[in-house]
Write a protein that holds these residues in place. Structure first.
Motif, mmCIF file in Angstrom:
data_model
loop_
_atom_site.group_PDB
_atom_site.id
_atom_site.type_symbol
_atom_site.label_atom_id
_atom_site.label_comp_id
_atom_site.label_asym_id
_atom_site.label_seq_id
_atom_site.Cartn_x
_atom_site.Cartn_y
_atom_site.Cartn_z
ATOM 1 N N ALA A 158 0.832 -1.208 0.000
ATOM 2 C CA ALA A 158 0.000 0.000 0.000
ATOM 3 C C ALA A 158 0.865 1.256 0.000
ATOM 4 O O ALA A 158 0.589 2.223 -0.734
ATOM 5 N N LEU A 159 1.914 1.247 0.806
ATOM 6 C CA LEU A 159 2.824 2.394 0.847
ATOM 7 C C LEU A 159 3.507 2.606 -0.495
ATOM 8 O O LEU A 159 3.681 3.745 -0.953
ATOM 9 N N GLU A 160 3.900 1.506 -1.143
ATOM 10 C CA GLU A 160 4.563 1.609 -2.448
ATOM 11 C C GLU A 160 3.629 2.214 -3.491
ATOM 12 O O GLU A 160 4.043 3.039 -4.313
ATOM 13 N N LEU A 161 2.356 1.809 -3.456
ATOM 14 C CA LEU A 161 1.393 2.360 -4.410
ATOM 15 C C LEU A 161 1.176 3.848 -4.164
ATOM 16 O O LEU A 161 1.056 4.644 -5.112
ATOM 17 N N PHE A 162 1.108 4.232 -2.908
ATOM 18 C CA PHE A 162 0.940 5.647 -2.583
ATOM 19 C C PHE A 162 2.129 6.453 -3.097
ATOM 20 O O PHE A 162 1.960 7.551 -3.646
ATOM 21 N N GLN A 163 3.336 5.894 -2.938
ATOM 22 C CA GLN A 163 4.534 6.574 -3.432
ATOM 23 C C GLN A 163 4.493 6.698 -4.955
ATOM 24 O O GLN A 163 4.879 7.736 -5.517
ATOM 25 N N GLU A 164 4.022 5.654 -5.621
ATOM 26 C CA GLU A 164 3.895 5.713 -7.076
ATOM 27 C C GLU A 164 2.971 6.848 -7.502
ATOM 28 O O GLU A 164 3.240 7.547 -8.485
ATOM 29 N N MET A 165 1.881 7.002 -6.774
ATOM 30 C CA MET A 165 0.952 8.082 -7.115
ATOM 31 C C MET A 165 1.628 9.447 -6.996
ATOM 32 O O MET A 165 1.461 10.323 -7.856
ATOM 33 N N LEU A 168 3.065 9.368 10.497
ATOM 34 C CA LEU A 168 3.506 10.762 10.575
ATOM 35 C C LEU A 168 4.131 11.205 9.254
ATOM 36 O O LEU A 168 3.901 12.332 8.793
ATOM 37 N N THR A 169 4.925 10.315 8.653
ATOM 38 C CA THR A 169 5.538 10.646 7.367
ATOM 39 C C THR A 169 4.483 10.854 6.290
ATOM 40 O O THR A 169 4.549 11.811 5.502
ATOM 41 N N LEU A 170 3.496 9.972 6.258
ATOM 42 C CA LEU A 170 2.406 10.095 5.285
ATOM 43 C C LEU A 170 1.659 11.418 5.443
ATOM 44 O O LEU A 170 1.341 12.095 4.459
ATOM 45 N N LEU A 171 1.379 11.770 6.679
ATOM 46 C CA LEU A 171 0.656 13.013 6.926
ATOM 47 C C LEU A 171 1.435 14.206 6.390
ATOM 48 O O LEU A 171 0.870 15.097 5.742
ATOM 49 N N ARG A 172 2.735 14.241 6.659
ATOM 50 C CA ARG A 172 3.545 15.377 6.205
ATOM 51 C C ARG A 172 3.610 15.418 4.674
ATOM 52 O O ARG A 172 3.591 16.488 4.060
ATOM 53 N N ARG A 173 3.661 14.259 4.057
ATOM 54 C CA ARG A 173 3.781 14.230 2.599
ATOM 55 C C ARG A 173 2.487 14.662 1.932
ATOM 56 O O ARG A 173 2.499 15.372 0.921
ATOM 57 N N ILE A 174 1.353 14.252 2.496
ATOM 58 C CA ILE A 174 0.088 14.657 1.900
ATOM 59 C C ILE A 174 -0.150 16.149 2.140
ATOM 60 O O ILE A 174 -0.720 16.844 1.297
#
Length: 374
Positions: free
Chosen positions: A107-114, A156-162
């Motif tokens: 799931a994390l890899e797909l989010f990074q691809e997006m 936390l990393t996801l939140l900052r990136r979004i």
């Protein structure tokens, strides 16, 4: 990076319609149901902004079907077969499939691809997958299956990136709430509380769901005093606690064996006009278990039908365990028999609690009666 979407500001209004139902499921420890509902409702909102072709719709339905079947490999294969035709909806469905199948790294890899594709393909194609609130919350759902330390850091990393991707103007309350939930489930109460404080100081303004998530995080980490303080703080800020708020506080007290505090909150919520539900009562009964307060546990159990609630197996199991701790083996057997009489099927934990009560009182004959038929 230039912000590409400003949809999160409107999400705050849209979110109000589903948060109460979704977090009832969340408190009931049905985290995948919570995020499935979130995906469904937000997906309906997001789908109004695109006009997919019939083939795209068919692919989206197929990926969603794989997600329901927890067949994440098939979902990924179909996503890859779309190649440049894959859009945000397809990616979100695939991420959801990974979340349903506990494949958090995928799931994390797909989010990074997006993120990568939205940056490089923006000028070339308007169909380029662009991460949105659905992408974020679906990925966050997958993190609930990650090891605690990894889940908290990744949340936390996801939140900052979004935040960086959507831009400073985008106020995404739902994103913060999901991150608080993930940190709480990872037993990182400090990170969960820090995010709530950030919302208060820098925005977006926390809502009832924000406090519910933070209170639940405190309960998971047995910080019942902080949970009580957050309840009062929410009211001081003009928010109206709902059944989830109160139930979360009762659960926090229950996990620490604070039965008197749990009972007080149960009474307070009724006085505030918030009707307790089965979760509220079950948590209060569970709070009586550690100290063997079986009389109070039974009183609460008998009170449930009077307010239109049917005790479930968890409520009965907690009451029987309280009787066991309190040395009331006869009461434990009576409760077990009552369960069968009212049609609530005992589970292994319930029978074990009744047997334990008899063992502590050297009443082995009663323990045999508690053993389920082979």
């Amino acid at each position: 990076m230039r912000p590409r979407h400003q949809s999160c500001g409107s999400e705050r209004h849209y979110t109000r319609g589903f948060t109460k139902v979704a977090f009832k499921l969340h408190i009931a420890k049905s985290s995948w149901l919570f995020f499935s509902l979130l995906l469904l409702l937000l997906g309906a909102h997001a789908s109004s902004r695109i006009v997919p072709s019939p083939a795209d719709r068919a692919a989206g339905r197929a990926i969603a079907a794989h997600a329901r079947a927890k067949n994440w490999q098939a979902a990924l294969r179909l996503l890859r077969s779309l190649d440049s035709r894959a859009n945000t909806v397809h990616y979100n469905s695939a991420i959801h499939a990974c979340a349903r199948s506990t494949q958090w790294t995928s799931a994390l890899e797909l989010f990074q691809e997006m993120l990568d594709q939205s940056g490089t393909n923006e000028a070339a194609s308007s169909r380029a997958p662009s991460p949105d609130v659905i992408s974020f919350t679906s990925t966050m759902a997958a993190l609930l299956h990650a090891p605690n330390s990894a889940a908290s850091r990744a949340a936390l990393t996801l939140l900052r990136r979004i935040q960086e991707y959507l831009g400073e103007e985008a106020e995404c309350t739902a994103c913060f709430n999901a991150a608080i939930t993930a940190c709480g489930r990872a037993h990182d109460w400090e990170a969960a509380l820090s995010l709530l404080r950030e919302m208060q100081q820098q925005g977006p303004a926390p809502n009832v769901v924000s406090f519910n998530s933070a209170i639940n995080a405190m309960g998971i980490s047995r910080r019942w005093q902080t949970a009580l303080a957050l309840l009062q703080e929410a009211m001081d800020h003009g928010l109206e606690p709902d059944v989830v708020t109160y139930s979360s506080v009762i659960s926090a007290c229950s996990k620490s064996g604070e039965w008197q505090q749990a009972l007080r909150i149960l009474r307070e919520m009724a006085e505030a006009g918030v009707a307790p539900n089965e979760v509220s009562y079950s948590a209060a009964i569970s709070a009586c278990e550690p100290s063997g307060e079986w009389v109070m546990a039974q009183r609460l159990l008998l009170e449930m039908p009077k307010v239109g609630l049917s005790p479930g197996v968890f409520a009965y199991c907690s009451a029987i365990a309280a009787a066991s701790k309190g040395g009331a083996w006869r009461e434990a057997i009576k409760l077990l028999l009552r369960m069968r009489r009212v049609g609530v099927a005992p589970n292994t934990a319930t029978c074990n609690a009744a047997i334990d009560a008899c063992a502590k009182s050297a009443e082995w004959q009663g323990g045999l009666g508690a053993t389920p038929p082979l």
